[in-house]
Write a protein that holds these residues in place. Structure first.
Motif, PDB file in Angstrom:
ATOM      1  N   UNK A 107       0.878  -1.175   0.000  1.00 59.46           N
ATOM      2  CA  UNK A 107       0.000   0.000   0.000  1.00 59.46           C
ATOM      3  C   UNK A 107       0.910   1.217   0.000  1.00 59.46           C
ATOM      4  N   UNK A 108       0.945   1.939  -1.111  1.00 59.48           N
ATOM      5  CA  UNK A 108       1.870   3.058  -1.272  1.00 59.48           C
ATOM      6  C   UNK A 108       1.276   4.395  -0.847  1.00 59.48           C
ATOM      7  N   UNK A 109       0.049   4.361  -0.358  1.00 58.97           N
ATOM      8  CA  UNK A 109      -0.572   5.609   0.082  1.00 58.97           C
ATOM      9  C   UNK A 109       0.112   6.091   1.362  1.00 58.97           C
ATOM     10  N   UNK A 110       0.275   7.342   1.599  1.00 54.49           N
ATOM     11  CA  UNK A 110      -0.278   8.479   0.860  1.00 54.49           C
ATOM     12  C   UNK A 110       0.651   9.014  -0.235  1.00 54.49           C
ATOM     13  N   UNK A 163      -4.725  -1.599  -7.961  1.00 54.17           N
ATOM     14  CA  UNK A 163      -5.374  -0.380  -8.430  1.00 54.17           C
ATOM     15  C   UNK A 163      -4.370   0.731  -8.202  1.00 54.17           C
ATOM     16  N   UNK A 164      -4.247   1.601  -9.196  1.00 53.59           N
ATOM     17  CA  UNK A 164      -3.286   2.692  -9.096  1.00 53.59           C
ATOM     18  C   UNK A 164      -3.781   3.899  -9.877  1.00 53.59           C
ATOM     19  N   UNK A 168      -1.903   3.794  -4.731  1.00 53.01           N
ATOM     20  CA  UNK A 168      -1.689   2.480  -5.331  1.00 53.01           C
ATOM     21  C   UNK A 168      -1.716   1.406  -4.252  1.00 53.01           C
ATOM     22  N   UNK A 169      -2.469   0.344  -4.514  1.00 50.75           N
ATOM     23  CA  UNK A 169      -2.545  -0.799  -3.602  1.00 50.75           C
ATOM     24  C   UNK A 169      -2.420  -2.075  -4.430  1.00 50.75           C
ATOM     25  N   UNK A 170      -1.697  -3.032  -3.905  1.00 48.71           N
ATOM     26  CA  UNK A 170      -1.477  -4.332  -4.543  1.00 48.71           C
ATOM     27  C   UNK A 170      -1.927  -5.401  -3.556  1.00 48.71           C
ATOM     28  N   UNK A 171      -2.739  -6.362  -4.018  1.00 47.31           N
ATOM     29  CA  UNK A 171      -3.311  -7.383  -3.138  1.00 47.31           C
ATOM     30  C   UNK A 171      -3.198  -8.774  -3.759  1.00 47.31           C
TER      31      UNK A 171
END
Length: 157
Positions: free
Chosen positions: A110-113, A131-132, A117-120
């Motif tokens: 999870x690259x927020x903030x 999703x990015x 972008x999140x990778x699961x």
């Protein structure tokens, strides 16, 4: 744009590190499941969300860090989501994240903030999604399978 898609595909296609053969679905089933996961995640977005295919492909599982046998494939889809206000991307990404967590996905990154972008990865079947929001203002949703045998798990020799 193609650089972002290439990076996303590489990030999504880890096949694991265990050398033993594991049961897999067929390539056709994997292609159907990546599309199904994509459609289910898309359904949490507003009705005006318009998916435009970017890359829909099945390719060799040739990850050099993978110790598994050769001959397996990866199914992958990615779509740009159009017709949504860019200012609302953080909320849309949160909606998708909630859907994933409610459907047995775990967060890998999870690259927020710093970056939206999140990778699961799905805990049951190893399928992955990301999703990015790109720097260019595009919302991208990606799904990929783990490495699978073209006809499912091969029979022992």
């Amino acid at each position: 744009m193609s650089g972002l898609l290439s990076l996303a595909v590489v990030l999504l296609t880890s096949c694991g590190t265990e050398p033993e053969m594991r049961p897999t679905v067929t390539v056709e089933q994997a292609e159907q499941r990546v599309e199904e996961y994509f459609r289910q995640a898309l359904a949490v977005l507003p009705a005006q969300a318009r998916p435009v295919p970017g890359l829909i492909d099945t390719y060799e599982c040739d990850d050099p860090t993978d110790n598994g046998p050769k001959g397996r494939k990866i199914a992958s889809v990615d779509y740009q989501i159009h017709d949504l206000p860019q200012a609302d991307y953080p909320e849309y990404i949160s909606r998708i994240e909630r859907w994933w967590l409610d459907h047995d996905f775990r967060i890998l990154d999870d690259e927020r903030p710093e970056r939206e972008s999140i990778w699961v990865e799905n805990n049951r079947d190893g399928f992955r999604m990301r999703v990015t929001a790109s720097k260019g203002g595009k919302l991208i949703l990606i799904a990929s399978s783990p490495c699978v045998w073209p006809d499912g798990t091969p029979e022992p020799a």
